[in-house]
Write a protein that holds these residues in place. Sequence first.
Motif, mmCIF file in Angstrom:
data_model
loop_
_atom_site.group_PDB
_atom_site.id
_atom_site.type_symbol
_atom_site.label_atom_id
_atom_site.label_comp_id
_atom_site.label_asym_id
_atom_site.label_seq_id
_atom_site.Cartn_x
_atom_site.Cartn_y
_atom_site.Cartn_z
ATOM 1 N N UNK A 28 0.821 -1.210 0.000
ATOM 2 C CA UNK A 28 0.000 0.000 0.000
ATOM 3 C C UNK A 28 0.854 1.259 0.000
ATOM 4 N N UNK A 29 2.083 1.150 -0.506
ATOM 5 C CA UNK A 29 2.991 2.278 -0.591
ATOM 6 C C UNK A 29 2.662 3.125 -1.818
ATOM 7 N N UNK A 30 3.278 4.284 -1.897
ATOM 8 C CA UNK A 30 3.065 5.191 -3.022
ATOM 9 C C UNK A 30 4.409 5.606 -3.612
ATOM 10 N N UNK A 31 4.354 6.000 -4.864
ATOM 11 C CA UNK A 31 5.534 6.515 -5.557
ATOM 12 C C UNK A 31 5.621 8.010 -5.284
ATOM 13 N N UNK A 32 6.797 8.537 -4.969
ATOM 14 C CA UNK A 32 6.917 9.980 -4.729
ATOM 15 C C UNK A 32 6.647 10.757 -6.010
ATOM 16 N N UNK A 33 6.338 12.041 -5.888
ATOM 17 C CA UNK A 33 6.098 12.838 -7.096
ATOM 18 C C UNK A 33 7.365 12.931 -7.947
ATOM 19 N N UNK A 34 7.196 13.074 -9.274
ATOM 20 C CA UNK A 34 8.367 13.180 -10.158
ATOM 21 C C UNK A 34 9.129 14.482 -9.901
ATOM 22 N N UNK A 35 10.357 14.569 -10.374
ATOM 23 C CA UNK A 35 11.145 15.792 -10.200
ATOM 24 C C UNK A 35 10.429 17.014 -10.786
ATOM 25 N N UNK A 36 10.750 18.163 -10.233
ATOM 26 C CA UNK A 36 10.154 19.418 -10.704
ATOM 27 C C UNK A 36 10.353 19.571 -12.205
ATOM 28 N N UNK A 37 9.301 20.008 -12.877
ATOM 29 C CA UNK A 37 9.352 20.210 -14.315
ATOM 30 C C UNK A 37 8.878 19.012 -15.122
ATOM 31 N N UNK A 38 8.524 17.923 -14.442
ATOM 32 C CA UNK A 38 8.069 16.719 -15.132
ATOM 33 C C UNK A 38 6.713 16.292 -14.565
ATOM 34 N N UNK A 59 9.699 3.975 -3.440
ATOM 35 C CA UNK A 59 8.312 4.103 -2.996
ATOM 36 C C UNK A 59 8.339 4.244 -1.482
ATOM 37 N N UNK A 60 7.257 4.786 -0.951
ATOM 38 C CA UNK A 60 7.246 5.042 0.487
ATOM 39 C C UNK A 60 5.862 4.846 1.076
ATOM 40 N N UNK A 61 5.850 4.677 2.371
ATOM 41 C CA UNK A 61 4.620 4.520 3.140
ATOM 42 C C UNK A 61 3.925 5.873 3.200
ATOM 43 N N UNK A 62 2.683 5.976 2.705
ATOM 44 C CA UNK A 62 2.009 7.277 2.716
ATOM 45 C C UNK A 62 1.784 7.831 4.122
ATOM 46 N N UNK A 63 1.775 6.954 5.133
ATOM 47 C CA UNK A 63 1.601 7.426 6.516
ATOM 48 C C UNK A 63 2.919 7.911 7.110
ATOM 49 N N UNK A 64 4.031 7.546 6.465
ATOM 50 C CA UNK A 64 5.343 7.926 6.987
ATOM 51 C C UNK A 64 5.870 6.989 8.059
ATOM 52 N N UNK A 65 5.101 5.975 8.434
ATOM 53 C CA UNK A 65 5.518 5.074 9.509
ATOM 54 C C UNK A 65 6.542 4.037 9.046
#
Length: 144
Positions: A28-38, A59-65
């Motif tokens: 249930x992790x998420x991909x971080x946003x792409x680099x600025x400008x993309x 990818x990272x845990x959306x809760x940050x835990x």
Amino acid sequence: MSTIRQIQVTFDCAEPVRLAGFWCEVLGYVVPPPPEGFATWEGYHDSLPPEDQDPYFACSDPSGAGPRLLFQRVPEGKVVKNRVHLDVRAGIGLVGEERLATLEAECARLVALGAVHVRTMVADEENESCVVMQDIEGNEFCLD
């Protein structure tokens, strides 16, 4: 002396984007946003020279835990058993048949994503049931 408060788990792999997508689905992790400008990661990677495309993906845990997972492309394939593996805690607080049924259901979900069921270890006098699996690149992990 400083105290480490966060960790990142890094996987060597052949296909970072694909493996990150698999683990996002598992955890249930998420991909971080792409680099600025993309607008997308694909657009970012397509802007790089071919030899630099898709060298890593996270990818990272959306809760940050939970820890961030990083997948880095390496030229060599996996040849031996992992020395470290992830335990996916699908059966916390459950025992007996209820635990085993929960683990088997999660195993079926992950097999549908491309994971491989290696073996089911049924509870005994000392340990509760767990399921040994491999991800889409052959890395071992456990459902417990």
